[in-house]
Write an enzyme that holds these catalytic residues in place. Structure first.
Site, PDB file in Angstrom:
ATOM      1  N   ASP A 139       0.867  -1.175   0.000  1.00  0.00           N
ATOM      2  CA  ASP A 139       0.000   0.000   0.000  1.00  0.00           C
ATOM      3  C   ASP A 139       0.903   1.225   0.000  1.00  0.00           C
ATOM      4  OD1 ASP A 139      -3.235   0.355   0.827  1.00  0.00           O
ATOM      5  OD2 ASP A 139      -1.986   2.139   1.141  1.00  0.00           O
ATOM      6  N   LYS A 180     -19.705  -7.428 -12.810  1.00  0.00           N
ATOM      7  CA  LYS A 180     -19.659  -6.698 -11.544  1.00  0.00           C
ATOM      8  C   LYS A 180     -20.604  -5.484 -11.566  1.00  0.00           C
ATOM      9  CE  LYS A 180     -18.543  -4.861  -7.758  1.00  0.00           C
ATOM     10  NZ  LYS A 180     -17.691  -5.015  -6.653  1.00  0.00           N
ATOM     11  N   ASN A 185     -24.245  -5.129  -9.349  1.00  0.00           N
ATOM     12  CA  ASN A 185     -24.517  -4.071  -8.378  1.00  0.00           C
ATOM     13  C   ASN A 185     -25.670  -3.185  -8.825  1.00  0.00           C
ATOM     14  OD1 ASN A 185     -22.743  -4.920  -6.497  1.00  0.00           O
ATOM     15  ND2 ASN A 185     -21.200  -3.351  -6.849  1.00  0.00           N
ATOM     16  N   LEU A 210     -35.108  -6.823  -0.832  1.00  0.00           N
ATOM     17  CA  LEU A 210     -36.447  -6.239  -0.920  1.00  0.00           C
ATOM     18  C   LEU A 210     -36.829  -5.575   0.404  1.00  0.00           C
ATOM     19  CD1 LEU A 210     -38.587  -8.794  -3.003  1.00  0.00           C
ATOM     20  CD2 LEU A 210     -37.691  -6.570  -3.711  1.00  0.00           C
ATOM     21  N   ALA A 259     -37.426  -2.324   2.213  1.00  0.00           N
ATOM     22  CA  ALA A 259     -37.576  -0.892   1.961  1.00  0.00           C
ATOM     23  C   ALA A 259     -36.869  -0.112   3.063  1.00  0.00           C
ATOM     24  CB  ALA A 259     -39.061  -0.535   1.923  1.00  0.00           C
ATOM     25  N   GLY A 310     -26.617   2.878   0.418  1.00  0.00           N
ATOM     26  CA  GLY A 310     -25.412   3.706   0.511  1.00  0.00           C
ATOM     27  C   GLY A 310     -24.206   2.800   0.379  1.00  0.00           C
ATOM     28  N   CYS A 368     -20.051   0.870  -2.699  1.00  0.00           N
ATOM     29  CA  CYS A 368     -20.207   0.244  -4.021  1.00  0.00           C
ATOM     30  C   CYS A 368     -21.431   0.702  -4.803  1.00  0.00           C
ATOM     31  CB  CYS A 368     -20.272  -1.271  -3.871  1.00  0.00           C
ATOM     32  SG  CYS A 368     -18.674  -1.989  -3.491  1.00  0.00           S
ATOM     33  N   LYS A 418     -21.568   4.418  -6.114  1.00  0.00           N
ATOM     34  CA  LYS A 418     -20.447   4.679  -7.032  1.00  0.00           C
ATOM     35  C   LYS A 418     -20.579   3.849  -8.309  1.00  0.00           C
ATOM     36  CE  LYS A 418     -16.407   2.566  -6.082  1.00  0.00           C
ATOM     37  NZ  LYS A 418     -15.881   1.792  -7.194  1.00  0.00           N
ATOM     38  N   ARG A 429     -19.283   5.788   4.167  1.00  0.00           N
ATOM     39  CA  ARG A 429     -19.281   6.267   2.780  1.00  0.00           C
ATOM     40  C   ARG A 429     -20.695   6.247   2.186  1.00  0.00           C
ATOM     41  NH1 ARG A 429     -14.313   2.973   0.294  1.00  0.00           N
ATOM     42  NH2 ARG A 429     -14.930   1.534   1.942  1.00  0.00           N
TER      43      ARG A 429
HETATM   44  C1  UDX Z   1     -22.503  -4.380  -1.950  1.00  0.00           C
HETATM   45  C2  UDX Z   1     -22.746  -5.730  -2.652  1.00  0.00           C
HETATM   46  O1  UDX Z   1     -23.656  -6.523  -1.875  1.00  0.00           O
HETATM   47  C3  UDX Z   1     -21.433  -6.454  -2.894  1.00  0.00           C
HETATM   48  O2  UDX Z   1     -21.660  -7.641  -3.641  1.00  0.00           O
HETATM   49  C4  UDX Z   1     -20.492  -5.551  -3.657  1.00  0.00           C
HETATM   50  O3  UDX Z   1     -19.267  -6.172  -3.862  1.00  0.00           O
HETATM   51  C5  UDX Z   1     -20.300  -4.244  -2.909  1.00  0.00           C
HETATM   52  O4  UDX Z   1     -21.576  -3.622  -2.685  1.00  0.00           O
HETATM   53  P1  UDX Z   1     -22.102  -3.552   0.552  1.00  0.00           P
HETATM   54  O5  UDX Z   1     -22.017  -2.164  -0.027  1.00  0.00           O
HETATM   55  O6  UDX Z   1     -21.092  -3.964   1.554  1.00  0.00           O
HETATM   56  O7  UDX Z   1     -22.029  -4.641  -0.635  1.00  0.00           O
HETATM   57  O8  UDX Z   1     -23.527  -3.672   1.281  1.00  0.00           O
HETATM   58  P2  UDX Z   1     -24.924  -4.424   1.098  1.00  0.00           P
HETATM   59  O9  UDX Z   1     -25.137  -5.273   2.288  1.00  0.00           O
HETATM   60  O10 UDX Z   1     -25.073  -5.058  -0.209  1.00  0.00           O
HETATM   61  O11 UDX Z   1     -25.924  -3.178   1.235  1.00  0.00           O
HETATM   62  C6  UDX Z   1     -25.804  -2.031   0.387  1.00  0.00           C
HETATM   63  C7  UDX Z   1     -26.813  -0.971   0.763  1.00  0.00           C
HETATM   64  O12 UDX Z   1     -28.124  -1.374   0.372  1.00  0.00           O
HETATM   65  C8  UDX Z   1     -26.907  -0.642   2.243  1.00  0.00           C
HETATM   66  O13 UDX Z   1     -27.015   0.762   2.376  1.00  0.00           O
HETATM   67  C9  UDX Z   1     -28.182  -1.325   2.702  1.00  0.00           C
HETATM   68  O14 UDX Z   1     -28.798  -0.688   3.794  1.00  0.00           O
HETATM   69  C10 UDX Z   1     -29.031  -1.199   1.451  1.00  0.00           C
HETATM   70  N1  UDX Z   1     -30.074  -2.231   1.349  1.00  0.00           N
HETATM   71  C11 UDX Z   1     -29.733  -3.528   1.168  1.00  0.00           C
HETATM   72  C12 UDX Z   1     -31.419  -1.870   1.411  1.00  0.00           C
HETATM   73  O15 UDX Z   1     -31.763  -0.681   1.565  1.00  0.00           O
HETATM   74  N2  UDX Z   1     -32.376  -2.835   1.285  1.00  0.00           N
HETATM   75  C13 UDX Z   1     -32.066  -4.147   1.106  1.00  0.00           C
HETATM   76  O16 UDX Z   1     -32.993  -4.966   0.980  1.00  0.00           O
HETATM   77  C14 UDX Z   1     -30.702  -4.518   1.046  1.00  0.00           C
END
Ligand code: UDX
Length: 435
Positions: free
Chosen positions: A35, A204, A208, A250, A252, A257, A260, A263, A327
């Site tokens: 890093d 990917k 997402n 699913l 709500a 946020g 991933c 962005k 983030r």
């Molecule tokens: C996500 C993807 O799941 C992962 O495969 C990818 O590599 C990176 O992005 P992550 O950002 O860690 O992972 O969180 P995740 O658990 O997927 O939730 C993402 C956001 O969606 C959160 O803000 C969560 O609160 C929201 N969310 C998720 C909802 O609002 N409703 C849902 O039913 C599921």
């Protein structure tokens, strides 16, 4: 050491790089992590980890004899057969992904002619691999293989996701590189899908974007439920029983946020726009998600009459529970909007490390939920931390100025809370009033 043990250089000691390094070390490979941040490397060399991710610290400690941390790129690749690039690709002003960190790593690999393969795990626009291949060829590294191997790990369960993935995507047209990467993943419990580089890069972004779309779809259904008297949780439960749709993603809420979804959906939209195509569905997903916390503030304002000089408690600040990551957390938009409406803020979160700037610099942070709720005119459940289920809500009710809860994650039982004297607003469900 396992007979198939390989030597791997991992570039980037962030969430993805450290999880990749720890899991490959766990599989028996020797891994050197490089890093550019001295403090990060110093912590890792001292046996500390600079981020919070369940299980990661233990796994790094258990495999420490196979892990080295360095600031020196040439030391990292010296003995490596494979160089994994796991650096971040933040958005630029145009919404494109900033690939400068990837190119900086590629520059350091120009003399690494002993490498068998260069692999990109970072999320990149489709076509990046082709450009990297050209750069490697121009550096005389025609014999070094190239592959895209996107990650699908979610924060908070990244180690488990890496070791038990739904699929391992290997994007390369070169059989030797595909075979090498497949061997590298021996011991991981998941099917390998090999395809061309561009398709792997797209898997990917498409995954997402589809997950973000699913969340946004249920959030829009929730808005219609609020207007028509249906209950989104019951709707989602029954819709999700259709095996073609599934219940995942699913729930709500206040919107997605994290590092991933926001962005990557913007990057996919920018990528499509750059080809002259307006990705209309994704435009709507992004817009609806931006509106989600703003709608919550408007609903709260309607309920309280005004937000001016109202004391609002934000329960949870991280973008989801089980992480310290702030983030693109909806909490930050909520906090800014509430301040803009003249509210004062208190907040609670067991792990968040917010930037010491506005809006968080203007919020009173409390170590317990009950303290954050004391004197509040309303509380917003922003992150579904399990600690909220263990809170003494009867004591909290007596200490709040108005027992008004806005459950932004639909985690509390409205009927039970109404029975206890609360007014409970939530997402896509009728407001429950004290009985
Ligand atoms: C996500 C993807 O799941 C992962 O495969 C990818 O590599 C990176 O992005 P992550 O950002 O860690 O992972 O969180 P995740 O658990 O997927 O939730 C993402 C956001 O969606 C959160 O803000 C969560 O609160 C929201 N969310 C998720 C909802 O609002 N409703 C849902 O039913 C599921």
């Amino acid at each position: 050491m396992a007979a198939s043990s390989r030597s791997i250089a991992v570039f980037g000691a962030g969430y993805i790089g450290l999880v990749t390094a720890a899991c490959f070390a766990q599989l028996g490979h020797r891994v050197t992590v490089r890093d550019i941040q001295p403090e990060r490397i110093r912590l890792l060399q001292a046996g500390d980890i600079p981020i919070y991710e369940p299980g990661l610290g233990d796994m790094l400690a258990q495999n420490k004899e196979r892990l080295t941390f360095t600031l020196d790129a040439s030391e990292a690749v010296q003995e490596a057969e494979v160089a994994y690039i796991c650096v971040d690709t933040p958005p630029t002003a145009s919404g494109d992904a900033d690939l400068s960190r990837i190119w900086a790593v590629i520059d350091t690999l120009r003399d690494a002619s002993h490498l068998a393969a260069v692999v990109v795990k970072s999320t990149v626009p489709v076509g990046t691999g082709t450009r990297i291949r050209t750069a490697l060829d121009e550096a005389g590294l025609h014999h070094v293989g190239y592959a895209s191997n996107p990650e699908f790990t979610a924060e908070g369960r990244a180690v488990a996701d890496f070791l038990h993935p739904d699929r391992i995507v290997i994007g390369t047209t070169d059989d030797a590189t595909a075979a090498l990467l497949t061997r590298l993943h021996t011991g991981i419990d998941g099917p390998v899908h090999t395809m061309d580089v561009a398709s792997a890069e797209m898997v990917k972004l498409a995954s997402n974007a589809l997950l973000a779309t699913k969340i946004t779809f249920i959030n829009e259904i929730a808005t219609v439920c609020e207007a028509t008297g249906a209950d989104v949780t019951q709707v989602a439960d029954a819709v999700g029983l259709d095996h073609r749709l599934g219940r995942h993603f699913l729930n709500a809420g206040l919107g997605y946020g994290g590092s991933c979804f926001p962005k990557d959906s913007r990057a996919l939209r920018a990528m499509a726009s750059n080809t002259g195509y307006s990705f209309q569905l994704l435009n709507s997903v992004i817009e609806v998600n931006d509106l989600q916390p703003r709608r919550a503030v408007q609903r709260l304002k309607n309920e309280l009459g005004t937000l001016r000089n109202r004391r609002i408690a934000l329960l949870g600040m991280t973008f989801k529970p089980g992480t310290d990551d702030m983030r693109e957390a909806p909490s930050t938009v909520l906090a800014s909007r509430l301040l803009a409406e003249g509210a004062t803020l208190t907040c609670w979160d067991p792990m968040a490390r917010p930037a010491p700037t506005e809006p968080w610099a203007l919020a009173e942070r409390h170590p317990t939920v009950v303290q954050a709720l004391t004197g509040a005119d309303a509380a917003v459940v922003v992150t579904e931390w399990p600690q909220l289920l263990d809170t003494d809500w009867n004591t909290a009710r007596d200490l709040m100025r108005t027992p008004l809860l806005f459950d932004g994650r639909n985690m509390l039982d409205p009927a039970e809370f109404a029975q206890a004297g609360y007014t409970v607003m939530s997402i896509g469900r009728a407001t429950a009033r004290p009985c």
